[in-house]
Write an enzyme that holds these catalytic residues in place. Structure first.
Site, PDB file in Angstrom:
ATOM      1  N   ASN A   1       0.880  -1.182   0.000  1.00  0.00           N
ATOM      2  CA  ASN A   1       0.000   0.000   0.000  1.00  0.00           C
ATOM      3  C   ASN A   1       0.909   1.223   0.000  1.00  0.00           C
ATOM      4  O   ASN A   1       1.492   1.563   1.025  1.00  0.00           O
ATOM      5  CB  ASN A   1      -0.896  -0.035   1.246  1.00  0.00           C
ATOM      6  CG  ASN A   1      -1.725   1.227   1.392  1.00  0.00           C
ATOM      7  OD1 ASN A   1      -1.773   2.068   0.479  1.00  0.00           O
ATOM      8  ND2 ASN A   1      -2.364   1.374   2.538  1.00  0.00           N
ATOM      9  N   TRP A   2       1.013   1.858  -1.137  1.00  0.00           N
ATOM     10  CA  TRP A   2       1.946   2.988  -1.260  1.00  0.00           C
ATOM     11  C   TRP A   2       1.406   4.267  -0.629  1.00  0.00           C
ATOM     12  O   TRP A   2       2.127   5.259  -0.539  1.00  0.00           O
ATOM     13  CB  TRP A   2       2.280   3.234  -2.737  1.00  0.00           C
ATOM     14  CG  TRP A   2       3.018   2.124  -3.406  1.00  0.00           C
ATOM     15  CD1 TRP A   2       3.402   0.931  -2.847  1.00  0.00           C
ATOM     16  CD2 TRP A   2       3.486   2.094  -4.766  1.00  0.00           C
ATOM     17  NE1 TRP A   2       4.073   0.167  -3.779  1.00  0.00           N
ATOM     18  CE2 TRP A   2       4.129   0.854  -4.960  1.00  0.00           C
ATOM     19  CE3 TRP A   2       3.405   2.985  -5.834  1.00  0.00           C
ATOM     20  CZ2 TRP A   2       4.702   0.499  -6.182  1.00  0.00           C
ATOM     21  CZ3 TRP A   2       3.977   2.634  -7.049  1.00  0.00           C
ATOM     22  CH2 TRP A   2       4.615   1.400  -7.216  1.00  0.00           C
ATOM     23  N   LYS A   3       0.148   4.249  -0.232  1.00  0.00           N
ATOM     24  CA  LYS A   3      -0.475   5.437   0.385  1.00  0.00           C
ATOM     25  C   LYS A   3      -0.225   6.667  -0.500  1.00  0.00           C
ATOM     26  O   LYS A   3      -0.197   6.535  -1.719  1.00  0.00           O
ATOM     27  CB  LYS A   3       0.034   5.610   1.821  1.00  0.00           C
ATOM     28  CG  LYS A   3      -0.144   4.308   2.630  1.00  0.00           C
ATOM     29  CD  LYS A   3       0.082   4.465   4.102  1.00  0.00           C
ATOM     30  CE  LYS A   3      -0.132   3.119   4.799  1.00  0.00           C
ATOM     31  NZ  LYS A   3       0.000   3.192   6.249  1.00  0.00           N
TER      32      LYS A   3
ATOM     33  N   HIS B   1      -9.392   1.295   4.820  1.00  0.00           N
ATOM     34  CA  HIS B   1      -8.125   1.430   5.540  1.00  0.00           C
ATOM     35  C   HIS B   1      -8.336   2.346   6.747  1.00  0.00           C
ATOM     36  O   HIS B   1      -9.134   3.288   6.680  1.00  0.00           O
ATOM     37  CB  HIS B   1      -7.039   1.999   4.616  1.00  0.00           C
ATOM     38  CG  HIS B   1      -5.679   1.913   5.219  1.00  0.00           C
ATOM     39  ND1 HIS B   1      -5.228   2.825   6.143  1.00  0.00           N
ATOM     40  CD2 HIS B   1      -4.682   1.014   5.062  1.00  0.00           C
ATOM     41  CE1 HIS B   1      -4.001   2.488   6.522  1.00  0.00           C
ATOM     42  NE2 HIS B   1      -3.647   1.397   5.884  1.00  0.00           N
TER      43      HIS B   1
ATOM     44  N   GLU C   1      -6.711   4.702   7.860  1.00  0.00           N
ATOM     45  CA  GLU C   1      -6.506   6.131   7.573  1.00  0.00           C
ATOM     46  C   GLU C   1      -7.737   6.738   6.907  1.00  0.00           C
ATOM     47  O   GLU C   1      -8.067   7.901   7.109  1.00  0.00           O
ATOM     48  CB  GLU C   1      -5.242   6.299   6.700  1.00  0.00           C
ATOM     49  CG  GLU C   1      -3.987   6.034   7.523  1.00  0.00           C
ATOM     50  CD  GLU C   1      -2.842   5.409   6.763  1.00  0.00           C
ATOM     51  OE1 GLU C   1      -2.824   5.468   5.514  1.00  0.00           O
ATOM     52  OE2 GLU C   1      -1.947   4.846   7.432  1.00  0.00           O
TER      53      GLU C   1
ATOM     54  N   GLU D   1      -5.041  -4.748  10.622  1.00  0.00           N
ATOM     55  CA  GLU D   1      -4.002  -3.751  10.844  1.00  0.00           C
ATOM     56  C   GLU D   1      -4.298  -2.974  12.125  1.00  0.00           C
ATOM     57  O   GLU D   1      -5.076  -2.007  12.101  1.00  0.00           O
ATOM     58  CB  GLU D   1      -3.953  -2.765   9.671  1.00  0.00           C
ATOM     59  CG  GLU D   1      -3.709  -3.402   8.325  1.00  0.00           C
ATOM     60  CD  GLU D   1      -3.195  -2.380   7.308  1.00  0.00           C
ATOM     61  OE1 GLU D   1      -2.107  -2.599   6.765  1.00  0.00           O
ATOM     62  OE2 GLU D   1      -3.878  -1.359   7.093  1.00  0.00           O
TER      63      GLU D   1
ATOM     64  N   GLY E   1       2.990   2.319  10.780  1.00  0.00           N
ATOM     65  CA  GLY E   1       3.953   3.405  10.617  1.00  0.00           C
ATOM     66  C   GLY E   1       4.700   3.771  11.881  1.00  0.00           C
ATOM     67  O   GLY E   1       5.362   4.804  11.937  1.00  0.00           O
TER      68      GLY E   1
ATOM     69  N   SER F   1       3.874  -2.086  10.363  1.00  0.00           N
ATOM     70  CA  SER F   1       5.324  -2.166  10.590  1.00  0.00           C
ATOM     71  C   SER F   1       5.921  -3.522  10.205  1.00  0.00           C
ATOM     72  O   SER F   1       6.833  -4.016  10.876  1.00  0.00           O
ATOM     73  CB  SER F   1       5.673  -1.800  12.038  1.00  0.00           C
ATOM     74  OG  SER F   1       5.283  -0.450  12.313  1.00  0.00           O
TER      75      SER F   1
ATOM     76  N   GLY G   1       3.027  -1.023   4.245  1.00  0.00           N
ATOM     77  CA  GLY G   1       3.084   0.399   3.919  1.00  0.00           C
ATOM     78  C   GLY G   1       4.512   0.818   3.609  1.00  0.00           C
ATOM     79  O   GLY G   1       5.026   0.590   2.523  1.00  0.00           O
ATOM     80  N   GLY G   2       5.168   1.412   4.602  1.00  0.00           N
ATOM     81  CA  GLY G   2       6.498   2.000   4.408  1.00  0.00           C
ATOM     82  C   GLY G   2       7.490   1.112   3.689  1.00  0.00           C
ATOM     83  O   GLY G   2       8.200   1.569   2.769  1.00  0.00           O
TER      84      GLY G   2
HETATM   85  P1  13P Z   1       3.310   0.396   7.624  1.00  0.00           P
HETATM   86  O1  13P Z   1       3.811  -0.880   6.985  1.00  0.00           O
HETATM   87  O2  13P Z   1       4.006   1.614   7.136  1.00  0.00           O
HETATM   88  O3  13P Z   1       3.243   0.278   9.109  1.00  0.00           O
HETATM   89  O4  13P Z   1       1.774   0.582   7.110  1.00  0.00           O
HETATM   90  C1  13P Z   1       0.888  -0.480   7.200  1.00  0.00           C
HETATM   91  C2  13P Z   1      -0.333  -0.122   6.459  1.00  0.00           C
HETATM   92  O5  13P Z   1      -1.101   0.734   6.868  1.00  0.00           O
HETATM   93  C3  13P Z   1      -0.601  -0.828   5.201  1.00  0.00           C
HETATM   94  O6  13P Z   1      -1.887  -0.577   4.737  1.00  0.00           O
END
Ligand code: 13P
Length: 253
Positions: free
Chosen positions: A9-11, A94, A96, A166, A172, A213, A234-235
């Site tokens: 997920n590149w956000k 998600h 967010e 999640e 993050g 994470s 994510g990251g």
């Molecule tokens: P991180 O891997 O950056 O913690 O993010 C997880 C995430 O929200 C994937 O959708």
């Protein structure tokens, strides 16, 4: 046996040209890992470029969100048919989106239905906040999100879902859940809730990813668990080598 599924997920990261660059690096690394499912979810602006590059690839492409209406006066939104034209997956609900954009179990439910109606595989996100976790409400919150988000779906539709657990406090932060704790939620809360809705056969087939994470150095420990069927990353999905490390851990699990 459920296949492992690793999705990035590149956000809100990567311009179109940066997205092209990352896919150019990533594709040769991920393509050979035939025994797992893998996908990238760029911003909607970069989706066409990425989908073009991966048109003949086993690597799937997903959107990060979409609206449930078919078309019309919904400024700023993406219709399901637009997403389905170039994507196989769509991330729905998600944390967010729930935190910053007012999404609820009810809007998640509408989006999931719209995605399925258009042949998309929804990656439905669930997970508790730090406060809920500390108050011992994790199981209650997660089962409410599963029941609400997946209300009124048939077992046939259920079989086409992917779930991503999640915990918000792990996203993050570098502070991942322990693999054992995450697995306990998957095995003892999420899958039983899925079994109540869809029956045990379907519930056993649904991939449940962990997210929060996940890095190359902790991925294998998650994938060794009985009910962790992959990761929503994510990251670490923004760097080819890191995402490759996670995907390899899944392929070797
Ligand atoms: P991180 O891997 O950056 O913690 O993010 C997880 C995430 O929200 C994937 O959708």
């Amino acid at each position: 046996m459920r296949k492992k599924f690793v999705a990035g997920n590149w956000k809100m990261n990567k311009t179109i040209s940066e997205a092209r660059q990352l896919v150019a690096e990533l594709q040769p690394l991920l393509e050979p890992l035939h025994n797992i499912d893998r996908a990238v979810c760029p911003t909607s602006l970069a989706l066409p470029a990425v989908a073009d590059m991966l048109a003949d690839s086993e690597i799937g492409v997903g959107a990060q969100n979409m609206y449930w209406e078919e078309s019309g006066a919904f400024t700023g939104e993406l219709a399901p048919a637009m997403v389905a034209e170039i994507c196989q997956y769509v991330i729905i609900g998600h944390s967010e989106r729930r935190q910053f954009f007012g999404e609820t179990d009810e809007s998640v439910n509408r989006k999931v239905k719209a995605a399925l109606a258009h042949g998309l595989t929804p990656i439905v996100c669930i997970g508790e906040s730090l406060e809920e976790n500390q108050a011992g409400q994790t199981a209650a919150v997660v089962s409410r999100q599963v029941r609400g988000g997946l209300a009124d779906l048939s077992p046939e539709q259920g079989a086409k879902l992917v779930i991503a657990y999640e915990p918000i406090w792990a996203i993050g932060t570098g502070l991942a859940a322990t693999p054992e704790d995450a697995n306990a939620i998957h095995r003892d809360v999420v899958r039983p809730a899925l079994a109540e809705i869809f029956g045990d056969d379907v519930a056993q087939r649904i991939q449940i990813q962990y997210g929060g994470s996940v890095k190359p150095d902790n991925a294998a420990a998650f994938f060794a668990q009985s009910d962790i069927d992959g990761a929503l990353v994510g990251g670490a999905s923004l760097k080819a080598a890191a995402f490759e490390g996670i995907a390899k851990a899944a392929a070797e699990a």
